[in-house]
Scaffold this active site. Sequence first.
Site, PDB file in Angstrom:
ATOM      1  N   HIS A 514     -34.667  -3.478 -19.866  1.00 63.93           N
ATOM      2  CA  HIS A 514     -35.488  -3.303 -21.059  1.00 63.93           C
ATOM      3  C   HIS A 514     -36.927  -3.737 -20.790  1.00 63.93           C
ATOM      4  O   HIS A 514     -37.578  -4.323 -21.642  1.00 63.93           O
ATOM      5  CB  HIS A 514     -34.910  -4.105 -22.230  1.00 63.93           C
ATOM      6  CG  HIS A 514     -33.562  -3.649 -22.659  1.00 63.93           C
ATOM      7  ND1 HIS A 514     -32.768  -4.379 -23.513  1.00 63.93           N
ATOM      8  CD2 HIS A 514     -32.846  -2.529 -22.365  1.00 63.93           C
ATOM      9  CE1 HIS A 514     -31.629  -3.740 -23.706  1.00 63.93           C
ATOM     10  NE2 HIS A 514     -31.654  -2.622 -23.024  1.00 63.93           N
ATOM     11  N   HIS A 558     -31.953  -2.919 -28.227  1.00 65.88           N
ATOM     12  CA  HIS A 558     -32.151  -2.265 -26.942  1.00 65.88           C
ATOM     13  C   HIS A 558     -33.341  -1.329 -27.072  1.00 65.88           C
ATOM     14  O   HIS A 558     -33.788  -1.027 -28.191  1.00 65.88           O
ATOM     15  CB  HIS A 558     -30.886  -1.529 -26.515  1.00 65.88           C
ATOM     16  CG  HIS A 558     -29.751  -2.454 -26.191  1.00 65.88           C
ATOM     17  ND1 HIS A 558     -29.001  -2.341 -25.057  1.00 65.88           N
ATOM     18  CD2 HIS A 558     -29.248  -3.521 -26.866  1.00 65.88           C
ATOM     19  CE1 HIS A 558     -28.077  -3.293 -25.029  1.00 65.88           C
ATOM     20  NE2 HIS A 558     -28.202  -4.017 -26.127  1.00 65.88           N
TER      21      HIS A 558
END
Length: 584
Positions: A514, A558
């Site tokens: 991420h 996310h």
Amino acid sequence: MAPACVEAEEVYDYIVCGGGTSGCVIAGRLAEDLNATILVLEAGPDNADLENVHMAGGWSQNFDSETDWNIVTEHMPTVNNRQVKCSRGRFLGGSSGVNGTLCIRGTKQDYDDWCLDEWTGEKMWTYMAKAETFHDKDWFKADASVHGESGPLHTEPHDLAPISELFKESMIDQGLPYHSDMFSTGETPQGCGDVLRTVHQGIRSTAADFITKGYRRENVTIKTDATVDKILLEKKDGDLTATGVLTVSKDGQERAYYARKEVIISAGAYCSPTILMRSGIGAKDELEEHGIDCVVDLPGVGKNLMDHVLCFIFYEVSKPHLTNDHLVYHNNAFTTSYALYREHKTGVLSTFPFGIFGYARLDSRLASSPLWTTAPRKNGRDPMGLAPSQPNIEFWNTELYGGPKQFTDFPVEDGKSAFAICVLLFNQRSRGTVALRSKECADNPFVDHNYLADDLDMLVLSEGCRMANEIVMKGRGTRDVVRGSWPEGEGHHRFETRDEWVPYIRQHATTCYHASGTCKMGAEDDKMAVLDSRLRVKGVRGLRVADVSVVPKVNNGHTQMVAYGIGEGAAEMIKEDAKKGQDS
């Protein structure tokens, strides 16, 4: 001026540098104006024939090859001097073709915390829904108000393996109530629920779908195997202006392309800042070290690198067929599962092997920690800077043995089964950097994530791991089917104190892919901001950055849906600004 190597000039209205998640969205939406011409430049190949992109279960086979950027961090003292592989998709569709297919938006407060009127939680929810076509299932309790019905991105709920149903029962038993669609609505920081996946009818849906398949338009030109080296800059009417880009092909040939209106960099948190740096946009002293003339001194380029630190905790299962190991690892199972996928697009390879998810606040668990209780707090936030409506930690389970590609040593060939509980840290305080290794675009950058450098990051992650272990070992769904955390193998009492988790976490922590924040947006007086709130590079006309590198603070979820949302929002802003220019 065009480089001498250019044989003929190619001019487009818009050039999108990077055919990844945000870039494909932007190109597809700009192409809705049939009078506009758009060029998409992608460093890797087309994904049309990459089976392990479309077959979600083949995700890891895209790594360590030409379809991976193969970026590796420097040795990081904060995690026992480890290096971490930061795999990223290097093909049309980018990391939307190798990620976990998860649609976890976080909470609206995450985006309100950016303090930018163009990117509020409400607006991001609208952008994310616009990208989506949601496909329901009978058992799923969806909130239709937050889902899209006409976007190129197809999503659906994931059918759980038996081990996931048991972990769900344990989470509920241990104080995380079930809210089916909570990861779309952002409704609670304490609970468990199902997560939509970017898979439909057994096929992964990627960002490339915005400019291919049913959305292919004649006014979009896609050039693959074309790495963007730098932005071409000229003085126009006294302003420094982006006029095009210089690329390097697979065989080393340079070529320039020109833009009438705008150049949009969408190369991700590792590559967008390096394109700027090679173009002379960045910290002056750092550029001069590589013999690059600084044209715009922006010290924030490559700084503010964020990620979500992730820890895998493994457990061996004492009963057969609770996990999906028997469908992949045992005997000739993989051959059978692969044949099932090829013929029917069903089975274990049609999905990504993650199960049920949960969020948790850790306030009460950390109430006895002096580090937590004495840490500074602002405006009703906890020491991590989170409001009560935002989670500290995310949990989920794998549905078979595995995780990062290097996890290969569990003896599944002996008929054994295992799963992992994954623990993800939110709103980490540590920040890393991306820097040039050289001025050659073929050289990957220096990346230092500086994971767990802040003591509060370690405290919260270690407490999250303790809670996860308690859920598995005490929860009514799993306590009777596990043989203790693997590979430590010492059963229920392996970790008695918080401090005992510290060496475990330093050993097993990994990236969650991420990466974000290295070209962040910010207010005019923010000296470390690279962009204004409309994604425009400070000091340059006709140049934007639009991908997850722009976020000031990574969301508590996310980043896949964030990348889609940024692409949708960027396209709207580009269209609005073009119309204003025409009207004036």
